[in-house]
Design a protein around this motif. Structure first.
Motif, mmCIF file in Angstrom:
data_model
loop_
_atom_site.group_PDB
_atom_site.id
_atom_site.type_symbol
_atom_site.label_atom_id
_atom_site.label_comp_id
_atom_site.label_asym_id
_atom_site.label_seq_id
_atom_site.Cartn_x
_atom_site.Cartn_y
_atom_site.Cartn_z
ATOM 1 N N CYS A 154 -6.085 -19.286 10.837
ATOM 2 C CA CYS A 154 -7.066 -18.993 11.883
ATOM 3 C C CYS A 154 -6.517 -19.412 13.250
ATOM 4 O O CYS A 154 -5.963 -20.497 13.398
ATOM 5 C CB CYS A 154 -8.355 -19.745 11.557
ATOM 6 S SG CYS A 154 -9.527 -19.841 12.911
ATOM 7 N N CYS A 157 -8.881 -22.681 14.541
ATOM 8 C CA CYS A 157 -8.777 -24.021 13.939
ATOM 9 C C CYS A 157 -7.406 -24.291 13.312
ATOM 10 O O CYS A 157 -7.136 -25.407 12.890
ATOM 11 C CB CYS A 157 -9.881 -24.230 12.902
ATOM 12 S SG CYS A 157 -9.689 -23.195 11.437
ATOM 13 N N CYS A 185 -11.308 -17.437 11.315
ATOM 14 C CA CYS A 185 -12.059 -17.715 10.086
ATOM 15 C C CYS A 185 -13.265 -16.789 9.953
ATOM 16 O O CYS A 185 -13.966 -16.527 10.934
ATOM 17 C CB CYS A 185 -12.611 -19.144 10.103
ATOM 18 S SG CYS A 185 -11.423 -20.425 9.772
ATOM 19 N N CYS A 191 -15.020 -23.033 10.063
ATOM 20 C CA CYS A 191 -14.055 -23.107 11.151
ATOM 21 C C CYS A 191 -14.365 -24.311 12.048
ATOM 22 O O CYS A 191 -13.484 -25.108 12.354
ATOM 23 C CB CYS A 191 -14.088 -21.820 11.956
ATOM 24 S SG CYS A 191 -12.761 -21.687 13.150
HETATM 25 ZN ZN LIG Z 1 -10.938 -21.306 11.879
#
Ligand SMILES: [Zn+2]
Length: 210
Positions: A154, A157, A185, A191
């Motif tokens: 992602c 994150c 995400c 996330c």
């Molecule tokens: Zn994420």
């Protein structure tokens, strides 16, 4: 009464370290191993969060089971700076170009557990992201493409998980449009639980706004 001084991302970073302690605890009976893991956890927090108090560091070294961990996490709440609350009117102002803006259920939001606010209009596939920067809100709108759902890293994150393509289109000079696509995400809650570095989140938003 202590003033809150930890961002939600700071709290997530601490929680991540607590998780490491618990997993060391469950995989080894050797107290020395556990102490070493605790030492590393404390060192990492000291390095990344120089404002972590001695009280917090001490509490981390004293965690020995899941109950301690839960109590400790609960105790962090009073130090946590929640995400700045925004009203429906505020959101409408942020996305004022958006006709028929579909709003999220703000009463369901736990402001103490998010680093960014995001929601999806499942009809239009538009995904909205709001972050805070220097006391103001920064808004990003893109199109979420669930047909490009996959497993990956992602961009918000930086964790591996179920992601989908998020595409933001930006109008540049001479009416030229540029699109930026990133995998993010699928699940905003998951996330948010993984955002430990707010600067990376800010950078993601900034990259897509340019
Ligand atoms: Zn994420």
């Amino acid at each position: 009464m202590t003033n809150p001084f930890l961002t939600v991302a700071n709290v997530r970073l601490i929680e991540q370290q607590v998780k490491k302690i618990l997993s060391a605890k469950s995989s080894s009976k050797d107290p020395e191993v556990l102490n070493a893991v605790k030492g590393l956890a404390v060192a990492e927090i000291k390095e990344k969060l120089p404002n972590a108090t001695a009280e917090i560091l001490h509490a981390i070294s004293n965690i020995s089971d899941r109950t301690d961990a839960e109590l400790f996490k609960e105790s962090l709440k009073r130090y946590t700076i929640p995400f700045k609350t925004i009203s429906e009117k505020g959101l409408q102002k942020l996305f004022r170009k958006d006709k028929k803006l579909k709003l999220p259920k703000l009463e369901m939001v736990d402001w103490h557990s998010i680093s960014y606010l995001s929601w999806l209009d499942s009809g239009t596939h538009r995904q909205y992201i709001v972050i805070e920067k220097d006391g103001a809100f920064v808004a990003l709108r893109g199109v979420s493409q669930p047909q490009y759902a996959t497993k990956g890293i992602c961009a918000i994150c930086n964790q591996h998980g179920a992601v989908h393509l998020f595409t933001a289109t930006v109008k540049g000079n001479a009416d030229m449009y540029t699109s930026y696509s990133n995998y993010i995400c699928d699940d905003v809650e998951t996330c948010n639980a993984h955002v430990t570095d707010y600067e990376k989140l800010e950078a993601f938003v900034a990259r897509n706004l340019v």
